[in-house]
Write an enzyme that holds these catalytic residues in place. Structure first.
Site, mmCIF file in Angstrom:
data_model
loop_
_atom_site.group_PDB
_atom_site.id
_atom_site.type_symbol
_atom_site.label_atom_id
_atom_site.label_comp_id
_atom_site.label_asym_id
_atom_site.label_seq_id
_atom_site.Cartn_x
_atom_site.Cartn_y
_atom_site.Cartn_z
ATOM 1 N N ILE A 1 0.838 -1.203 0.000
ATOM 2 C CA ILE A 1 0.000 0.000 0.000
ATOM 3 C C ILE A 1 0.872 1.253 0.000
ATOM 4 O O ILE A 1 0.957 1.975 -0.986
ATOM 5 C CB ILE A 1 -0.953 0.000 1.214
ATOM 6 C CG1 ILE A 1 -1.882 -1.221 1.146
ATOM 7 C CG2 ILE A 1 -1.766 1.289 1.265
ATOM 8 C CD1 ILE A 1 -2.704 -1.450 2.400
ATOM 9 N N CYS A 2 1.528 1.494 1.116
ATOM 10 C CA CYS A 2 2.271 2.746 1.303
ATOM 11 C C CYS A 2 3.506 2.839 0.423
ATOM 12 O O CYS A 2 3.973 3.943 0.125
ATOM 13 C CB CYS A 2 2.655 2.903 2.776
ATOM 14 S SG CYS A 2 1.242 2.747 3.885
#
Length: 210
Positions: free
Chosen positions: A117-118
Site C-alpha cells: 500500500i504505502c
C-alpha cells in the site's frame, strides 16, 4: 537490445521514507522486529552517509497509524518532512508530490510500511510520471510474505527495481577504496556477522603497518 543497466547515482537520487510509523510498524510480520529495525536503520545510515536528500512522510498521525519513528528524525535531521492528513497514496498529497519534484532528481529510492500500500501506490505513481524507482525490499514491511510477494510482482511488472538496503549502499559506493572505514562501519553495524569481518580487516591492516 538488452535492457539498460540503470545504476543508482548518489547525485541523482532522493530517498523516500513512507509511513514508518509507530502504529503501522506493529503490523509488520514478514520480518522479525529487530531485523526490520536494523534494516531501516541501515538505510537511514546510507542516506546520511552519501548525503542524499530524503523526504519523510506520514499518514494520519493523529489516528492509529501513530507518529514516524524517532530513528528517522534522529538519523536524518535535515530531511524534508511531509505529514499527510489522510491520503493513502503519498503522491495524492500535493505537498509530498511537490517536495519530490522540487528535489530535481530522476531516481527514487523508496521504502515504507505497508509494502503493498504505502510503498506500492506511490511507487506506481512515480513510475507513471517517468521516474526510475528503486524499492528497498527489506526496509519495507507488511502483514505476511505472500502479500509482500504479490506487491513485489506488481511493482516489478510496472518497471520498479527491487533491491535490499545493502545493495543500495554498494551501488551508490561503487568502489570499496573510496572509503573502507566509513562504508565498512555501516555494514559492521547493520549486517549480521560483518562486525567480525571488519575486526579481521582492521587487525590485518594494523599488523601490516607495524
Amino acid at each position: 537490445m538488452p535492457p539498460a543497466y540503470k545504476r543508482l547515482n548518489k547525485d541523482d537520487c532522493v530517498f523516500l521514507f513512507v509511513d514508518h510509523q509507530t502504529g503501522l510498524i506493529q503490523l509488520v510480520r514478514d520480518f522479525e522486529p529487530n531485523e526490520f529495525k536494523t534494516n531501516v536503520s541501515g538505510l537511514v545510515k546510507v542516506a546520511d552517509y552519501f548525503r542524499v536528500p530524503s523526504i519523510l512522510t506520514s499518514s494520519f498521525e493523529t489516528g492509529p497509524n501513530g507518529p514516524l519513528v524517532k530513528e528517522l528524525y534522529d538519523g536524518l535531521p535535515n530531511a524534508t518532512v511531509v505529514p499527510r492528513p489522510g491520503q493513502i497514496n503519498a503522491m495524492d498529497n500535493e505537498d509530498f508530490a511537490q517536495a519530490v519534484k522540487k528535489m530535481g532528481k530522476k531516481q527514487i529510492v523508496i521504502s515504507g510500511v505497508l509494502t503493498e500500500i504505502c510503498v506500492a501506490f506511490p511507487a506506481l505513481s512515480l513510475i507513471e510520471e517517468g521516474y526510475d524507482v528503486f524499492v528497498v525490499t527489506d526496509a519495507s514491511g507488511t502483514f505476511a510474505e505472500h502479500t509482500r510477494e504479490a506487491a513485489h510482482k506488481r511493482m516489478a511488472q510496472a518497471g520498479c527495481q527491487l533491491l535490499n538496503w545493502a545493495a543500495v549502499a554498494a551501488e551508490l559506493h561503487r568502489d570499496w577504496r573510496n572509503d573502507v572505514a566509513g562504508f565498512g562501519e555501516i555494514w559492521r553495524d547493520h549486517v549480521p556477522g560483518y562486525w567480525c569481518l571488519m575486526q579481521s580487516y582492521e587487525s590485518v591492516s594494523k599488523n601490516a603497518n607495524q
